[in-house]
Structure formats: C-alpha cells, structure tokens
Motif scaffolding. Structure first.
Motif, PDB file in Angstrom:
ATOM      1  N   ALA A  68       0.859  -1.190   0.000  1.00 55.86           N
ATOM      2  CA  ALA A  68       0.000   0.000   0.000  1.00 55.86           C
ATOM      3  C   ALA A  68       0.890   1.233   0.000  1.00 55.86           C
ATOM      4  CB  ALA A  68      -0.926   0.017   1.206  1.00 55.86           C
ATOM      5  N   THR A  69       0.468   2.260  -0.734  1.00 52.83           N
ATOM      6  CA  THR A  69       1.254   3.490  -0.801  1.00 52.83           C
ATOM      7  C   THR A  69       0.835   4.489   0.270  1.00 52.83           C
ATOM      8  OG1 THR A  69      -0.275   4.521  -2.374  1.00 52.83           O
ATOM      9  CG2 THR A  69       1.515   3.186  -3.288  1.00 52.83           C
ATOM     10  N   HIS A  70      -0.177   4.156   1.054  1.00 50.71           N
ATOM     11  CA  HIS A  70      -0.703   5.059   2.080  1.00 50.71           C
ATOM     12  C   HIS A  70      -1.516   4.200   3.037  1.00 50.71           C
ATOM     13  CE1 HIS A  70      -3.203   8.350   3.808  1.00 50.71           C
ATOM     14  NE2 HIS A  70      -2.208   9.149   3.444  1.00 50.71           N
ATOM     15  N   HIS A  71      -1.873   4.725   4.197  1.00 53.38           N
ATOM     16  CA  HIS A  71      -2.656   3.906   5.125  1.00 53.38           C
ATOM     17  C   HIS A  71      -4.120   3.777   4.705  1.00 53.38           C
ATOM     18  CE1 HIS A  71      -3.462   7.929   6.915  1.00 53.38           C
ATOM     19  NE2 HIS A  71      -4.616   7.398   7.232  1.00 53.38           N
ATOM     20  N   TRP A  72      -4.579   4.625   3.758  1.00 53.24           N
ATOM     21  CA  TRP A  72      -5.979   4.491   3.326  1.00 53.24           C
ATOM     22  C   TRP A  72      -6.277   3.133   2.694  1.00 53.24           C
ATOM     23  CZ3 TRP A  72      -8.034   7.549   6.307  1.00 53.24           C
ATOM     24  CH2 TRP A  72      -7.818   8.921   6.369  1.00 53.24           C
ATOM     25  N   PRO A  73      -5.474   2.622   1.765  1.00 51.48           N
ATOM     26  CA  PRO A  73      -5.767   1.291   1.214  1.00 51.48           C
ATOM     27  C   PRO A  73      -5.834   0.197   2.278  1.00 51.48           C
ATOM     28  CG  PRO A  73      -4.214   2.425  -0.203  1.00 51.48           C
ATOM     29  CD  PRO A  73      -4.350   3.265   1.039  1.00 51.48           C
ATOM     30  N   ILE A  74      -4.989   0.304   3.299  1.00 55.29           N
ATOM     31  CA  ILE A  74      -5.022  -0.688   4.380  1.00 55.29           C
ATOM     32  C   ILE A  74      -6.339  -0.598   5.143  1.00 55.29           C
ATOM     33  CG2 ILE A  74      -3.919  -1.430   6.527  1.00 55.29           C
ATOM     34  CD1 ILE A  74      -1.276  -0.292   5.383  1.00 55.29           C
ATOM     35  N   ALA A 118     -17.302   7.633   5.773  1.00 54.65           N
ATOM     36  CA  ALA A 118     -17.216   8.203   7.120  1.00 54.65           C
ATOM     37  C   ALA A 118     -15.776   8.289   7.628  1.00 54.65           C
ATOM     38  CB  ALA A 118     -18.056   7.373   8.085  1.00 54.65           C
ATOM     39  N   GLN A 119     -14.917   7.387   7.162  1.00 49.49           N
ATOM     40  CA  GLN A 119     -13.591   7.277   7.759  1.00 49.49           C
ATOM     41  C   GLN A 119     -12.437   7.702   6.858  1.00 49.49           C
ATOM     42  OE1 GLN A 119     -13.033   3.370   9.654  1.00 49.49           O
ATOM     43  NE2 GLN A 119     -15.258   3.135   9.744  1.00 49.49           N
ATOM     44  N   THR A 120     -12.690   7.906   5.579  1.00 49.78           N
ATOM     45  CA  THR A 120     -11.605   8.242   4.658  1.00 49.78           C
ATOM     46  C   THR A 120     -12.063   9.311   3.662  1.00 49.78           C
ATOM     47  OG1 THR A 120     -12.005   6.798   2.740  1.00 49.78           O
ATOM     48  CG2 THR A 120     -11.104   5.758   4.718  1.00 49.78           C
ATOM     49  N   ALA A 144      -8.706   7.523  -5.573  1.00 47.04           N
ATOM     50  CA  ALA A 144      -8.628   8.973  -5.697  1.00 47.04           C
ATOM     51  C   ALA A 144      -9.594   9.600  -4.703  1.00 47.04           C
ATOM     52  CB  ALA A 144      -8.959   9.419  -7.119  1.00 47.04           C
ATOM     53  N   GLU A 145      -9.358  10.853  -4.375  1.00 53.07           N
ATOM     54  CA  GLU A 145     -10.196  11.536  -3.387  1.00 53.07           C
ATOM     55  C   GLU A 145     -11.320  12.346  -4.023  1.00 53.07           C
ATOM     56  OE1 GLU A 145      -7.726  13.805  -0.801  1.00 53.07           O
ATOM     57  OE2 GLU A 145      -6.687  12.046   0.023  1.00 53.07           O
ATOM     58  N   THR A 146     -11.319  12.423  -5.360  1.00 53.54           N
ATOM     59  CA  THR A 146     -12.387  13.145  -6.055  1.00 53.54           C
ATOM     60  C   THR A 146     -13.205  12.177  -6.889  1.00 53.54           C
ATOM     61  OG1 THR A 146     -10.868  13.623  -7.879  1.00 53.54           O
ATOM     62  CG2 THR A 146     -11.078  15.297  -6.157  1.00 53.54           C
ATOM     63  N   PRO A 147     -14.517  12.397  -7.019  1.00 51.17           N
ATOM     64  CA  PRO A 147     -15.341  11.523  -7.850  1.00 51.17           C
ATOM     65  C   PRO A 147     -14.923  11.588  -9.319  1.00 51.17           C
ATOM     66  CG  PRO A 147     -16.692  12.865  -6.385  1.00 51.17           C
ATOM     67  CD  PRO A 147     -15.303  13.421  -6.324  1.00 51.17           C
ATOM     68  N   ASN A 148     -15.176  10.495 -10.023  1.00 50.51           N
ATOM     69  CA  ASN A 148     -14.955  10.434 -11.475  1.00 50.51           C
ATOM     70  C   ASN A 148     -13.517  10.769 -11.865  1.00 50.51           C
ATOM     71  OD1 ASN A 148     -17.846   9.950 -12.060  1.00 50.51           O
ATOM     72  ND2 ASN A 148     -18.077  12.043 -11.293  1.00 50.51           N
ATOM     73  N   ALA A 149     -12.584  10.302 -11.060  1.00 47.56           N
ATOM     74  CA  ALA A 149     -11.172  10.603 -11.320  1.00 47.56           C
ATOM     75  C   ALA A 149     -10.577   9.719 -12.410  1.00 47.56           C
ATOM     76  CB  ALA A 149     -10.366  10.440 -10.037  1.00 47.56           C
ATOM     77  N   PHE A 150     -11.200   8.578 -12.681  1.00 48.88           N
ATOM     78  CA  PHE A 150     -10.631   7.629 -13.631  1.00 48.88           C
ATOM     79  C   PHE A 150     -11.442   7.585 -14.919  1.00 48.88           C
ATOM     80  CE2 PHE A 150      -9.540   5.435  -9.465  1.00 48.88           C
ATOM     81  CZ  PHE A 150      -8.275   5.998  -9.402  1.00 48.88           C
ATOM     82  N   GLY A 151     -10.733   7.595 -16.046  1.00 50.83           N
ATOM     83  CA  GLY A 151     -11.371   7.517 -17.346  1.00 50.83           C
ATOM     84  C   GLY A 151     -10.974   6.247 -18.073  1.00 50.83           C
TER      85      GLY A 151
END
Length: 239
Positions: A68-74, A118-120, A144-151
């Motif tokens: 994981a590159t950050h604790h969010w994926p964990i 709620a948590q991320t 990603a932290e914004t909606p629709n970030a992937f195309g």
C-alpha cells in the motif's frame, strides 16, 4: 502524471510499464519488494490515481494488504473484511475490473461505502484482478479523493499494469519457493550425512531415523535437520 490522451502516449506508457517490471525482476529482489514497488508505480502510472494498494484473499473472509502506498488502502481492506464486501474483493473473486466512479452514489457495496465515506477521503476506486498462483486471489487497486477521477485510459493502463504485476509477482514468489526448497534439500542432505557417518547406516536408514526424530518431536523434518546440523538436537533418542 498527466492524463494520457492519444494512442502514442498510451503505447509509450505501456512500454514504460514493461520496462519497470523488467528492471524490477532483473534485480532479483524478494516478492515483498516486488509487489511494494509495483504498487508505488501503479499510483504514478495510472491516470487519476492518488494511492494504490494490493488486496489478497484466500477465501473472501480473511484479507491481507501486502502493499500500500498510504494507510488508506489498508483501512479500506479492513472495512472490506469487516463487511465481506467491496470493489477489491469483487474484482479478486468475480470480475476482472470493478470501477466505483463515485462512492457517494454507488449502491453495490452499501456497508463498505458507508464506512469508507465516514472514515476516509476516498471517493473513487478502480480495482483490477490479479492472477496469483495457487488458491489465492488478489486485486491491484487505485484510489482517488475526487469523484470520477478515472477515465478509459485509467482502465486500459490499469489492466496492463495488473497483468504485468501478476507475472512479476508470481515469478518472484516461485523463485523464493525454489530457493527454500533447495535450502531444505541441502539441510536434509547434510543431516543424513551426519547420521550416516555417526552410526554407520546407509542413506535410507539415515532418512528413516531423521523422520522418526521429526515425528517424535512433532517438528517439521527440515527444522529437525537444521537443529541436528547446528548441534542443538541429539542425533538419536534412547528407546
């Protein structure tokens, strides 16, 4: 990384991914390093990605996050395990790719979405199935932290990256298994030699004695062999 908008750039990205995987594998590093570095590269190479992680599961009940590159994926994997639902689990077991374009609107994983929101800060997820040798299933995930970030480019490049990652990780794991097998065989061979020299028995008898020591001690054969080589296990038990 800027978004990829033309076929030439996509081809260039594919070649760069192939070079990344080739360079990583040519360094002869362990499988943990391979998957950790692949996750780091995924967060850079997949357009729109801010974080990346790898989800691994054997039975869809127990989940590991080997990279994981950050604790969010964990944390997201912990939420998936808690509710036994989520895009990464679904990608691993049921589909090649799962795309959650906007977690606030997606209705496929209600309990997972509730806790993640709620948590991320994560709002967009794309998960790509990893083909792992054996009974283990997995997924390479970007966030990603914004909606629709992937195309479409994110999906195309992510699929290629996941395919290369599967090959590289499986190869590294096979190399480790092979090295462990060689080490085990060498240890058992040395232990047999000790018993043959000490008691004047042949190879078959030495192996039978080694196996009896293993059974009596309820200890794996290779561990008994190693202990015997190191002089921490008696070569024969009375009776």
């Amino acid at each position: 990384m800027s978004l990829v908008n033309d076929p030439a750039s996509v081809d260039s990205t594919f070649r760069r991914i192939a070079d990344i995987v080739h360079e990583l594998y040519s360094r002869d590093v362990d499988s943990d390093t391979v998957i950790a570095e692949l996750a780091e590269h995924a967060a850079v190479e997949v357009p729109g990605a801010l974080y990346a992680g790898v989800t691994v599961t054997r039975n869809a009940k127990h989940i590991d996050t080997p990279a994981a590159t950050h604790h969010w994926p964990i944390l997201l994997d912990e939420i998936q395990q808690r509710h036994r639902e989520g895009p990464c689990l679904t990608a691993a077991w049921e589909e090649k790719t799962v795309h959650v374009a906007d977690l606030t609107r997606d209705e496929r994983f209600p309990l997972y979405a509730r806790d993640v929101l709620a948590q991320t800060p994560i709002r967009t997820i794309m998960a790509f199935q990893l083909f792992i040798a054996g009974e283990t299933m997995g997924a390479l995930n970007v966030y990603a932290e914004t909606p629709n970030a992937f195309g479409p480019e994110s999906r195309e490049i992510g699929l290629i990256f996941a395919a290369h990652s599967s090959v590289a990780w499986n190869a590294a794991r096979r190399d480790e298994q092979f090295k462990r097998a060689l080490a085990s065989r060498d240890a058992i061979g040395q232990a047999k030699g000790i018993l043959m020299e000490r008691y004047g028995v042949d190879a078959v008898q030495a192996f039978a004695l080694l196996r009896k020591l293993s059974q009596d001690a309820n200890t794996p054969l290779v561990r008994v062999a190693s202990d015997l080589i190191e002089g921490t296990l008696p070569a024969r038990q009375d009776g």
